[in-house]
Design a protein around this motif. Structure first.
Motif, mmCIF file in Angstrom:
data_model
loop_
_atom_site.group_PDB
_atom_site.id
_atom_site.type_symbol
_atom_site.label_atom_id
_atom_site.label_comp_id
_atom_site.label_asym_id
_atom_site.label_seq_id
_atom_site.Cartn_x
_atom_site.Cartn_y
_atom_site.Cartn_z
ATOM 1 N N PRO A 93 0.763 -1.092 -0.057
ATOM 2 C CA PRO A 93 0.166 0.008 0.023
ATOM 3 C C PRO A 93 0.851 1.325 -0.007
ATOM 4 O O PRO A 93 0.451 2.174 -0.811
ATOM 5 C CB PRO A 93 -0.899 -0.222 1.491
ATOM 6 C CG PRO A 93 -0.996 -1.540 1.353
ATOM 7 C CD PRO A 93 0.306 -1.988 1.085
ATOM 8 N N HIS A 94 1.944 1.243 0.844
ATOM 9 C CA HIS A 94 2.888 2.583 0.767
ATOM 10 C C HIS A 94 3.505 2.885 -0.667
ATOM 11 O O HIS A 94 3.542 4.030 -1.025
ATOM 12 C CB HIS A 94 3.828 2.539 2.015
ATOM 13 C CG HIS A 94 4.931 1.410 1.609
ATOM 14 N ND1 HIS A 94 4.697 -0.022 2.119
ATOM 15 C CD2 HIS A 94 5.935 1.491 0.953
ATOM 16 C CE1 HIS A 94 5.723 -0.734 1.694
ATOM 17 N NE2 HIS A 94 6.413 0.045 1.019
ATOM 18 N N GLN A 95 3.771 1.867 -1.463
ATOM 19 C CA GLN A 95 4.080 2.012 -2.764
ATOM 20 C C GLN A 95 2.764 2.484 -3.565
ATOM 21 O O GLN A 95 3.283 3.347 -4.562
ATOM 22 C CB GLN A 95 4.757 0.549 -3.310
ATOM 23 C CG GLN A 95 5.652 -0.109 -2.619
ATOM 24 C CD GLN A 95 6.143 -1.362 -3.344
ATOM 25 O OE1 GLN A 95 5.434 -2.068 -3.498
ATOM 26 N NE2 GLN A 95 7.491 -1.390 -3.510
ATOM 27 N N VAL A 96 1.766 2.071 -3.615
ATOM 28 C CA VAL A 96 0.651 2.540 -4.426
ATOM 29 C C VAL A 96 0.586 4.092 -3.967
ATOM 30 O O VAL A 96 0.370 4.828 -4.870
ATOM 31 C CB VAL A 96 -0.597 1.787 -4.066
ATOM 32 C CG1 VAL A 96 -1.667 2.230 -4.939
ATOM 33 C CG2 VAL A 96 -0.121 0.295 -4.461
ATOM 34 N N ALA A 97 0.559 4.466 -2.791
ATOM 35 C CA ALA A 97 0.336 5.644 -2.202
ATOM 36 C C ALA A 97 1.492 6.773 -2.925
ATOM 37 O O ALA A 97 1.073 7.555 -3.402
ATOM 38 C CB ALA A 97 0.245 5.780 -0.837
ATOM 39 N N PHE A 98 2.712 6.194 -2.855
ATOM 40 C CA PHE A 98 3.765 6.809 -3.280
ATOM 41 C C PHE A 98 3.385 7.318 -4.907
ATOM 42 O O PHE A 98 3.600 8.415 -5.378
ATOM 43 C CB PHE A 98 5.079 6.354 -3.109
ATOM 44 C CG PHE A 98 6.169 7.323 -3.500
ATOM 45 C CD1 PHE A 98 6.790 8.283 -2.930
ATOM 46 C CD2 PHE A 98 6.854 6.840 -4.732
ATOM 47 C CE1 PHE A 98 7.777 8.819 -3.404
ATOM 48 C CE2 PHE A 98 7.942 7.671 -5.399
ATOM 49 C CZ PHE A 98 8.255 8.767 -4.532
ATOM 50 N N MET A 99 3.281 6.282 -5.403
ATOM 51 C CA MET A 99 3.026 6.243 -7.012
ATOM 52 C C MET A 99 1.823 7.248 -7.437
ATOM 53 O O MET A 99 1.833 7.917 -8.138
ATOM 54 C CB MET A 99 2.828 4.941 -7.664
ATOM 55 C CG MET A 99 4.012 4.181 -7.707
ATOM 56 S SD MET A 99 3.792 2.598 -8.677
ATOM 57 C CE MET A 99 5.329 2.376 -9.275
ATOM 58 N N GLU A 100 0.745 7.221 -6.503
ATOM 59 C CA GLU A 100 -0.246 8.100 -6.612
ATOM 60 C C GLU A 100 -0.047 9.488 -6.534
ATOM 61 O O GLU A 100 -0.296 10.221 -7.540
ATOM 62 C CB GLU A 100 -1.542 7.693 -5.716
ATOM 63 C CG GLU A 100 -2.730 8.379 -5.726
ATOM 64 C CD GLU A 100 -3.737 8.148 -6.885
ATOM 65 O OE1 GLU A 100 -4.533 9.015 -7.531
ATOM 66 O OE2 GLU A 100 -3.578 7.021 -7.507
ATOM 67 N N GLU A 101 0.810 9.579 -5.629
ATOM 68 C CA GLU A 101 1.038 11.155 -5.295
ATOM 69 C C GLU A 101 2.172 11.571 -6.324
ATOM 70 O O GLU A 101 2.226 12.849 -6.777
ATOM 71 C CB GLU A 101 1.816 11.001 -3.901
ATOM 72 C CG GLU A 101 0.894 11.006 -2.563
ATOM 73 C CD GLU A 101 1.405 11.218 -1.449
ATOM 74 O OE1 GLU A 101 2.526 11.646 -1.105
ATOM 75 O OE2 GLU A 101 0.724 10.754 -0.387
ATOM 76 N N PHE A 102 2.811 10.537 -6.568
ATOM 77 C CA PHE A 102 4.059 10.983 -7.763
ATOM 78 C C PHE A 102 3.341 11.505 -9.081
ATOM 79 O O PHE A 102 3.622 12.421 -9.715
ATOM 80 C CB PHE A 102 4.883 9.883 -8.132
ATOM 81 C CG PHE A 102 6.171 10.081 -8.799
ATOM 82 C CD1 PHE A 102 7.401 10.589 -7.999
ATOM 83 C CD2 PHE A 102 6.271 10.046 -10.185
ATOM 84 C CE1 PHE A 102 8.417 10.774 -8.760
ATOM 85 C CE2 PHE A 102 7.563 10.261 -10.746
ATOM 86 C CZ PHE A 102 8.633 10.876 -9.977
ATOM 87 N N GLU A 103 2.124 10.687 -9.609
ATOM 88 C CA GLU A 103 1.512 11.128 -10.689
ATOM 89 C C GLU A 103 0.751 12.305 -10.444
ATOM 90 O O GLU A 103 0.724 13.189 -11.372
ATOM 91 C CB GLU A 103 0.697 9.810 -10.910
ATOM 92 C CG GLU A 103 1.174 8.711 -11.427
ATOM 93 C CD GLU A 103 0.928 8.234 -12.922
ATOM 94 O OE1 GLU A 103 -0.030 8.605 -13.384
ATOM 95 O OE2 GLU A 103 1.897 7.872 -13.463
ATOM 96 N N GLN A 104 0.290 12.622 -9.095
ATOM 97 C CA GLN A 104 -0.491 14.011 -9.156
ATOM 98 C C GLN A 104 0.401 14.950 -9.266
ATOM 99 O O GLN A 104 0.054 16.275 -9.444
ATOM 100 C CB GLN A 104 -1.198 13.833 -7.581
ATOM 101 C CG GLN A 104 -2.277 13.036 -7.333
ATOM 102 C CD GLN A 104 -2.591 12.993 -6.063
ATOM 103 O OE1 GLN A 104 -2.276 13.244 -4.958
ATOM 104 N NE2 GLN A 104 -3.717 12.082 -5.926
ATOM 105 N N GLN A 105 1.853 14.891 -9.005
ATOM 106 C CA GLN A 105 2.838 15.827 -9.352
ATOM 107 C C GLN A 105 3.193 15.967 -10.555
ATOM 108 O O GLN A 105 4.373 16.448 -10.825
ATOM 109 C CB GLN A 105 4.170 15.593 -8.358
ATOM 110 C CG GLN A 105 3.745 15.950 -6.768
ATOM 111 C CD GLN A 105 2.952 17.338 -6.468
ATOM 112 O OE1 GLN A 105 3.806 18.233 -7.079
ATOM 113 N NE2 GLN A 105 2.018 17.277 -5.634
ATOM 114 N N GLU A 106 2.572 15.127 -11.514
ATOM 115 C CA GLU A 106 2.900 15.318 -13.158
ATOM 116 C C GLU A 106 4.048 14.332 -13.284
ATOM 117 O O GLU A 106 4.767 14.656 -14.623
ATOM 118 C CB GLU A 106 3.055 16.797 -13.467
ATOM 119 C CG GLU A 106 1.834 17.735 -13.105
ATOM 120 C CD GLU A 106 0.730 17.280 -14.200
ATOM 121 O OE1 GLU A 106 0.837 16.674 -15.151
ATOM 122 O OE2 GLU A 106 -0.301 17.449 -13.596
#
Length: 181
Positions: A93-106
């Motif tokens: 889950p922490h990897q998914v959360a990081f990737m989600e936030e990374f994508e939100q930052q373009e």
């Protein structure tokens, strides 16, 4: 708590191939991607060889690789599967959360999955991974099958490049631009 020697070598061949690819991309000034080390706390050290024989992970790591490709932020994780079914237990889950936030930052987030029995490398964009994750969270299947994947994301064989993911990043960018229109 997982130990360092319990599953430490799984995926090491794929990571070695990616590391060599990243060196080549850096030398050719195409990308600057670094392997993110997982912090560990040594528990047992062999006194003769000074090698760590048992350790615990200090904290949850984010992704395996992070960097930039021609000015575009990129992060990805490398995974292996022996079968045509990929278990989501391999992703945390922490990897998914990081990737989600990374994508939100373009940024661009993705997985490189090695299907070892097929000798095939697959580029899975985060946005195509997320429905599988959400399905599992909703009580559905906790894996995805090869027949659920779009085979246009299979990494091509390319002379001189072990894991040629740059072409797939380009495809990813083109699709994103089309989706924005």
């Amino acid at each position: 708590m997982p130990t360092w020697n319990s599953r430490g070598l799984r995926g090491s061949m794929l990571e070695e191939l990616i590391n060599r690819t990243n060196e080549k991309y850096r030398e050719e000034h195409l990308a600057l991607i670094q392997k993110i080390p997982t912090p560990i706390t040594p528990i047992r050290i062999d006194k003769e060889s000074s090698q760590i024989t048992l350790a615990y992970f200090d904290q949850k790591s984010t992704v395996d690789y992070i960097g930039a490709v021609q000015g575009i932020p990129v992060c990805f994780d490398a995974k292996e599967s022996k079968t045509d079914t990929f278990s989501l237990q391999n992703i945390h889950p922490h990897q998914v959360a990081f990737m989600e936030e990374f994508e939100q930052q373009e940024g661009i987030a993705f997985f490189i999955i090695s299907y070892t029995e097929r000798d095939m490398l697959y580029y899975l964009p985060y946005r195509y991974f997320r429905p599988f994750w959400d399905r599992a969270l909703a009580g559905g299947r906790k894996s995805f099958r090869m027949d659920e994947l779009d085979m246009t994301w299979v990494l091509p064989r390319k002379s001189g490049v072990l894991v040629p993911y740059l072409e797939m990043i380009n495809k990813d960018l083109l699709e994103r631009n089309e989706e924005k229109r």
